[in-house]
Design an enzyme around this catalytic site. Sequence first.
Site, mmCIF file in Angstrom:
data_model
loop_
_atom_site.group_PDB
_atom_site.id
_atom_site.type_symbol
_atom_site.label_atom_id
_atom_site.label_comp_id
_atom_site.label_asym_id
_atom_site.label_seq_id
_atom_site.Cartn_x
_atom_site.Cartn_y
_atom_site.Cartn_z
ATOM 1 N N SER A 1 36.088 26.267 34.957
ATOM 2 C CA SER A 1 35.900 27.243 36.041
ATOM 3 C C SER A 1 35.273 26.530 37.230
ATOM 4 O O SER A 1 34.564 25.529 37.051
ATOM 5 C CB SER A 1 34.956 28.351 35.582
ATOM 6 O OG SER A 1 34.525 29.134 36.679
ATOM 7 N N TYR B 1 26.856 30.592 31.511
ATOM 8 C CA TYR B 1 28.293 30.398 31.750
ATOM 9 C C TYR B 1 28.525 29.098 32.520
ATOM 10 O O TYR B 1 29.375 28.282 32.145
ATOM 11 C CB TYR B 1 28.834 31.587 32.544
ATOM 12 C CG TYR B 1 30.315 31.546 32.822
ATOM 13 C CD1 TYR B 1 31.236 31.850 31.824
ATOM 14 C CD2 TYR B 1 30.800 31.219 34.092
ATOM 15 C CE1 TYR B 1 32.603 31.827 32.084
ATOM 16 C CE2 TYR B 1 32.169 31.194 34.357
ATOM 17 C CZ TYR B 1 33.064 31.496 33.347
ATOM 18 O OH TYR B 1 34.421 31.475 33.608
HETATM 19 N N1 LIG Z 1 38.709 35.706 35.287
HETATM 20 C C1 LIG Z 1 38.129 34.783 36.055
HETATM 21 O O1 LIG Z 1 37.749 35.056 37.225
HETATM 22 C C2 LIG Z 1 37.920 33.388 35.561
HETATM 23 C C3 LIG Z 1 37.492 32.421 36.470
HETATM 24 C C4 LIG Z 1 37.283 31.123 36.021
HETATM 25 C C5 LIG Z 1 37.517 30.810 34.704
HETATM 26 N N2 LIG Z 1 37.935 31.780 33.828
HETATM 27 C C6 LIG Z 1 38.157 31.404 32.452
HETATM 28 O O2 LIG Z 1 39.477 31.739 32.091
HETATM 29 C C7 LIG Z 1 39.524 31.954 30.669
HETATM 30 C C8 LIG Z 1 40.281 33.244 30.401
HETATM 31 O O3 LIG Z 1 39.541 34.293 30.947
HETATM 32 P P1 LIG Z 1 40.183 35.663 31.417
HETATM 33 O O4 LIG Z 1 39.604 35.965 32.741
HETATM 34 O O5 LIG Z 1 41.634 35.652 31.237
HETATM 35 O O6 LIG Z 1 39.449 36.645 30.393
HETATM 36 P P2 LIG Z 1 39.965 37.675 29.303
HETATM 37 O O7 LIG Z 1 41.052 38.524 29.849
HETATM 38 O O8 LIG Z 1 38.727 38.317 28.791
HETATM 39 O O9 LIG Z 1 40.616 36.744 28.174
HETATM 40 C C9 LIG Z 1 39.831 35.990 27.303
HETATM 41 C C10 LIG Z 1 40.731 35.528 26.173
HETATM 42 O O10 LIG Z 1 39.925 34.753 25.284
HETATM 43 C C11 LIG Z 1 40.084 35.273 23.974
HETATM 44 N N3 LIG Z 1 38.886 35.102 23.190
HETATM 45 C C12 LIG Z 1 37.641 35.558 23.464
HETATM 46 N N4 LIG Z 1 36.825 35.256 22.450
HETATM 47 C C13 LIG Z 1 37.572 34.598 21.531
HETATM 48 C C14 LIG Z 1 37.294 34.037 20.267
HETATM 49 N N5 LIG Z 1 36.067 34.073 19.734
HETATM 50 N N6 LIG Z 1 38.296 33.442 19.604
HETATM 51 C C15 LIG Z 1 39.549 33.402 20.115
HETATM 52 N N7 LIG Z 1 39.873 33.894 21.320
HETATM 53 C C16 LIG Z 1 38.887 34.493 21.999
HETATM 54 C C17 LIG Z 1 40.393 36.749 24.186
HETATM 55 O O11 LIG Z 1 41.075 37.277 23.072
HETATM 56 P P3 LIG Z 1 40.418 38.129 21.874
HETATM 57 O O12 LIG Z 1 39.370 39.008 22.460
HETATM 58 O O13 LIG Z 1 41.612 38.857 21.317
HETATM 59 O O14 LIG Z 1 39.882 37.124 20.918
HETATM 60 C C18 LIG Z 1 41.320 36.675 25.377
HETATM 61 O O15 LIG Z 1 42.633 36.386 24.971
HETATM 62 C C19 LIG Z 1 38.081 31.929 30.193
HETATM 63 O O16 LIG Z 1 37.796 30.669 29.634
HETATM 64 C C20 LIG Z 1 37.286 32.135 31.458
HETATM 65 O O17 LIG Z 1 35.999 31.580 31.378
HETATM 66 C C21 LIG Z 1 38.145 33.058 34.218
#
Ligand SMILES: NC(=O)c1ccc[n+]([C@@H]2O[C@H](COP(=O)([O-])OP(=O)(O)OC[C@H]3O[C@@H](n4cnc5c(N)ncnc54)[C@H](OP(=O)(O)O)[C@@H]3O)[C@@H](O)[C@H]2O)c1
Length: 255
Positions: free
Chosen positions: A142, A155
Amino acid sequence: MNPRIQDWSGRRVWVIGASSGIGAACARQLLRLGARVALSARDAAALEREASASTHALAAPLDVTDHASALRARDAVVAAWGGIDLVLVVAGGYNEMRADSFDLAAANRLIDLNLRGVFNCLDAALPVLLGQGAGGVGIVASVAGYGGLPKALVYGPTKAALINLTESLFLDLRPRGIAVYQINPGFVDTPLTAKNDFHMPALMSAEDAAAEMIAGIERGQFQIHFPKRFTNSMRLARLLPYRLYFWLIHKVTGL
Ligand SMILES: NC(=O)c1ccc[n+]([C@@H]2O[C@H](COP(=O)([O-])OP(=O)(O)OC[C@H]3O[C@@H](n4cnc5c(N)ncnc54)[C@H](OP(=O)(O)O)[C@@H]3O)[C@@H](O)[C@H]2O)c1
């Protein structure tokens, strides 16, 4: 810095964190491009729903904090396909935390998910990639890992560690024929950011974020960051002397 990818047809991609948000969008787009996609996350029902829509998809549920489940999912993917061309570790979580609300248990849970979870996935993926002497691994960190930010007390450090980790991986794996991608999104509209109560500059959709990720991988970039109008300013900010950096972050966030 990595080989270009011109054609996704038949490529075997393992997307970890594919049940929602950026990972789910990535999996859907890769399937549309002709790749074979293994979808992993905890929510097996969501994975099955996505996978049932395509003969090129398979569901491989896992919990990244559970090392044995990561190995089982890896074994299922390799048994189905005989190898893996690209592993995308997208799974992660976010906890708003500041120093005056520090919660050690919550901190450890986030470290288990965002950092140890990635190492569990690497432990599953590396023997396959190294054995093949080919393929690639991408890790979603991130822009919050570029420098300290308010509300990102835990985070931020987990994502900074992932940025460092991808750098080490690149040095170790590129000479062995394996591509490494460091993926740094800005703000993306997903369940992870839905609870944020502050203005998120340059907020983008998960579909657009996934498209940027895939385009960066196709171009063979090591560092893939988006949207540029936001991430470039964060990259510049990290170069400032601390006195200026802290002043700027206070001014922009009001915190
Ligand atoms: N959204 C943003 O603004 C943003 C910005 C920078 C970086 N990111 C990064 O992008 C990535 C994806 O985030 P997102 O925004 O798409 O969030 P999200 O919609 O909450 O997706 C998170 C994903 O991770 C999975 N996950 C969570 N805990 C898990 C576990 N213990 N084991 C296996 N899978 C797990 C969830 O699936 P389950 O709950 O089904 O396990 C889901 O598929 C993250 O690493 C986040 O830090 C996001």
